[in-house]
Design a protein around this motif. Structure first.
Motif, PDB file in Angstrom:
ATOM      1  N   GLY A 129      41.145  37.959   5.105  1.00  0.00           N
ATOM      2  CA  GLY A 129      40.454  37.053   4.188  1.00  0.00           C
ATOM      3  C   GLY A 129      41.082  35.674   4.128  1.00  0.00           C
ATOM      4  N   GLN A 130      42.145  35.444   4.900  1.00  0.00           N
ATOM      5  CA  GLN A 130      42.831  34.152   4.891  1.00  0.00           C
ATOM      6  C   GLN A 130      42.027  33.116   5.661  1.00  0.00           C
ATOM      7  OE1 GLN A 130      46.836  34.329   6.347  1.00  0.00           O
ATOM      8  NE2 GLN A 130      47.201  32.153   6.052  1.00  0.00           N
ATOM      9  N   ALA A 131      41.936  31.896   5.097  1.00  0.00           N
ATOM     10  CA  ALA A 131      41.177  30.813   5.728  1.00  0.00           C
ATOM     11  C   ALA A 131      41.799  30.428   7.067  1.00  0.00           C
ATOM     12  CB  ALA A 131      41.125  29.607   4.810  1.00  0.00           C
ATOM     13  N   THR A 132      40.940  30.206   8.078  1.00  0.00           N
ATOM     14  CA  THR A 132      41.394  29.758   9.398  1.00  0.00           C
ATOM     15  C   THR A 132      40.870  28.363   9.734  1.00  0.00           C
ATOM     16  OG1 THR A 132      39.507  30.842  10.456  1.00  0.00           O
ATOM     17  CG2 THR A 132      41.571  32.117  10.302  1.00  0.00           C
ATOM     18  N   TYR A 133      39.918  27.874   8.930  1.00  0.00           N
ATOM     19  CA  TYR A 133      39.354  26.531   9.117  1.00  0.00           C
ATOM     20  C   TYR A 133      39.138  25.924   7.744  1.00  0.00           C
ATOM     21  CZ  TYR A 133      36.182  22.762  10.410  1.00  0.00           C
ATOM     22  OH  TYR A 133      35.594  21.536  10.567  1.00  0.00           O
ATOM     23  N   ASP A 134      39.500  24.667   7.576  1.00  0.00           N
ATOM     24  CA  ASP A 134      39.543  24.046   6.260  1.00  0.00           C
ATOM     25  C   ASP A 134      38.275  23.269   5.911  1.00  0.00           C
ATOM     26  OD1 ASP A 134      40.716  23.462   3.823  1.00  0.00           O
ATOM     27  OD2 ASP A 134      41.629  21.609   4.549  1.00  0.00           O
ATOM     28  N   GLY A 135      37.117  23.787   6.256  1.00  0.00           N
ATOM     29  CA  GLY A 135      35.874  23.115   5.901  1.00  0.00           C
ATOM     30  C   GLY A 135      35.523  23.329   4.441  1.00  0.00           C
ATOM     31  N   LEU A 141      32.752  17.430   8.190  1.00  0.00           N
ATOM     32  CA  LEU A 141      33.775  18.263   8.828  1.00  0.00           C
ATOM     33  C   LEU A 141      35.121  17.538   8.813  1.00  0.00           C
ATOM     34  CD1 LEU A 141      31.782  19.579  11.913  1.00  0.00           C
ATOM     35  CD2 LEU A 141      32.086  20.673   9.676  1.00  0.00           C
ATOM     36  N   PRO A 142      36.204  18.254   8.506  1.00  0.00           N
ATOM     37  CA  PRO A 142      37.518  17.616   8.479  1.00  0.00           C
ATOM     38  C   PRO A 142      37.901  17.057   9.847  1.00  0.00           C
ATOM     39  CG  PRO A 142      37.644  19.931   7.779  1.00  0.00           C
ATOM     40  CD  PRO A 142      36.240  19.669   8.198  1.00  0.00           C
ATOM     41  N   GLU A 143      38.498  15.874   9.842  1.00  0.00           N
ATOM     42  CA  GLU A 143      39.034  15.227  11.055  1.00  0.00           C
ATOM     43  C   GLU A 143      37.968  14.826  12.075  1.00  0.00           C
ATOM     44  OE1 GLU A 143      42.200  14.412  10.900  1.00  0.00           O
ATOM     45  OE2 GLU A 143      42.298  15.527   9.024  1.00  0.00           O
ATOM     46  N   THR A 155      27.902  15.063   9.899  1.00  0.00           N
ATOM     47  CA  THR A 155      28.199  16.496   9.944  1.00  0.00           C
ATOM     48  C   THR A 155      28.358  16.990   8.514  1.00  0.00           C
ATOM     49  OG1 THR A 155      30.614  16.194  10.024  1.00  0.00           O
ATOM     50  CG2 THR A 155      29.432  16.309  12.141  1.00  0.00           C
ATOM     51  N   ARG A 156      27.930  18.231   8.268  1.00  0.00           N
ATOM     52  CA  ARG A 156      28.120  18.860   6.963  1.00  0.00           C
ATOM     53  C   ARG A 156      28.479  20.324   7.181  1.00  0.00           C
ATOM     54  NH1 ARG A 156      28.508  14.926   2.948  1.00  0.00           N
ATOM     55  NH2 ARG A 156      27.810  13.163   4.191  1.00  0.00           N
ATOM     56  N   PHE A 157      29.471  20.764   6.439  1.00  0.00           N
ATOM     57  CA  PHE A 157      29.887  22.165   6.514  1.00  0.00           C
ATOM     58  C   PHE A 157      29.035  22.977   5.556  1.00  0.00           C
ATOM     59  CE2 PHE A 157      32.927  25.685   5.567  1.00  0.00           C
ATOM     60  CZ  PHE A 157      33.033  26.184   6.853  1.00  0.00           C
ATOM     61  N   GLY A 158      28.332  23.982   6.095  1.00  0.00           N
ATOM     62  CA  GLY A 158      27.484  24.828   5.264  1.00  0.00           C
ATOM     63  C   GLY A 158      28.223  26.020   4.695  1.00  0.00           C
ATOM     64  N   GLY A 159      29.374  26.365   5.296  1.00  0.00           N
ATOM     65  CA  GLY A 159      30.147  27.513   4.840  1.00  0.00           C
ATOM     66  C   GLY A 159      30.055  28.669   5.816  1.00  0.00           C
ATOM     67  N   THR A 165      29.460  30.991  10.699  1.00  0.00           N
ATOM     68  CA  THR A 165      29.749  29.677  10.134  1.00  0.00           C
ATOM     69  C   THR A 165      28.545  28.788  10.391  1.00  0.00           C
ATOM     70  OG1 THR A 165      32.155  29.810  10.286  1.00  0.00           O
ATOM     71  CG2 THR A 165      31.190  27.611  10.361  1.00  0.00           C
ATOM     72  N   GLN A 166      28.136  28.053   9.369  1.00  0.00           N
ATOM     73  CA  GLN A 166      26.956  27.196   9.431  1.00  0.00           C
ATOM     74  C   GLN A 166      27.386  25.735   9.319  1.00  0.00           C
ATOM     75  OE1 GLN A 166      24.592  27.175   5.873  1.00  0.00           O
ATOM     76  NE2 GLN A 166      22.670  26.912   7.014  1.00  0.00           N
TER      77      GLN A 166
END
Length: 198
Positions: A129-135, A141-143, A155-159, A165-166
């Motif tokens: 359950g640990q996050a692997t991407y910081d969106g 999107l980061p960076e 760009t938009r992170f949908g989750g 991942t969307q």
């Protein structure tokens, strides 16, 4: 000795034939920078219909990055784990609005058209359950910086929802695109234009 001379002569003649044909082939090509050269270099027939691959191993997402090329802009989804080449599922299509998986909430995305990109790579490790991407949902999107891109606009992170991942990718117009996998990466290329990708 005679066999060696004959073989060497034949080899030299074949080489001369190759050298003689190169200028003729080059003469038939369009000059650099011409519309015909651009069309030959960029034309692919990708189309704008949905691209789907349902077979997947659900590897956690590590990063999303972009790049600009002569004929297209590129988005790459990097996943964690050994580079086995095992299939990573995806579903990429043009949509009128980006609606977040699960909630159905509309996420605004700038651009003349919106590509919804779903990749079977959750932004967390399914075992821990640990996050692997910081969106962050609804955020760019980061960076990822799109200044100077010819096709990408936003760009938009949908989750991540049920293992996918969307991402919403805002583009200049409803342009041809392709999707493919190479190693642990899913690649989305969107052309700069139609018929020669202007």
């Amino acid at each position: 000795m005679r066999r060696l001379s004959t073989g060497l002569a034949a080899l030299l003649l074949a080489g001369a034939g190759l050298v003689a044909t190169v200028p003729a082939a080059q003469a038939t090509q369009a000059g650099p920078g011409s519309p015909a050269a651009a069309a030959a270099a960029c034309g692919t027939g990708w189309g704008s219909v949905p691209k789907v691959s349902t077979d997947s191993r659900y590897a956690p997402l590590r990063d999303i990055r972009t790049g600009s090329h002569d004929c297209y802009d590129r988005m790459v989804f990097d996943t964690l784990g050994p580079d086995t080449g095992a299939p990573i599922g995806y579903h990429v299509r043009y949509v009128d609005q980006l609606r977040q998986d699960g909630s159905g909430d509309v996420i605004p995305v700038r651009g003349g058209a919106i590509l919804e990109v779903r990749v079977a790579a959750p932004s967390y490790d399914p075992r821990t359950g640990q996050a692997t991407y910081d969106g962050k949902v609804r955020k760019p999107l980061p960076e990822v910086r799109l200044n100077g891109y010819r096709t990408f606009r936003d760009t938009r992170f949908g989750g991540s929802f049920e293992g996918d991942t969307q991402v919403g990718l805002g583009v200049r117009a409803r342009l041809p695109f392709r999707v493919f996998q190479t190693g642990n990466h899913i690649v989305v290329d969107v052309a700069h234009g139609w018929n020669g990708f202007r």
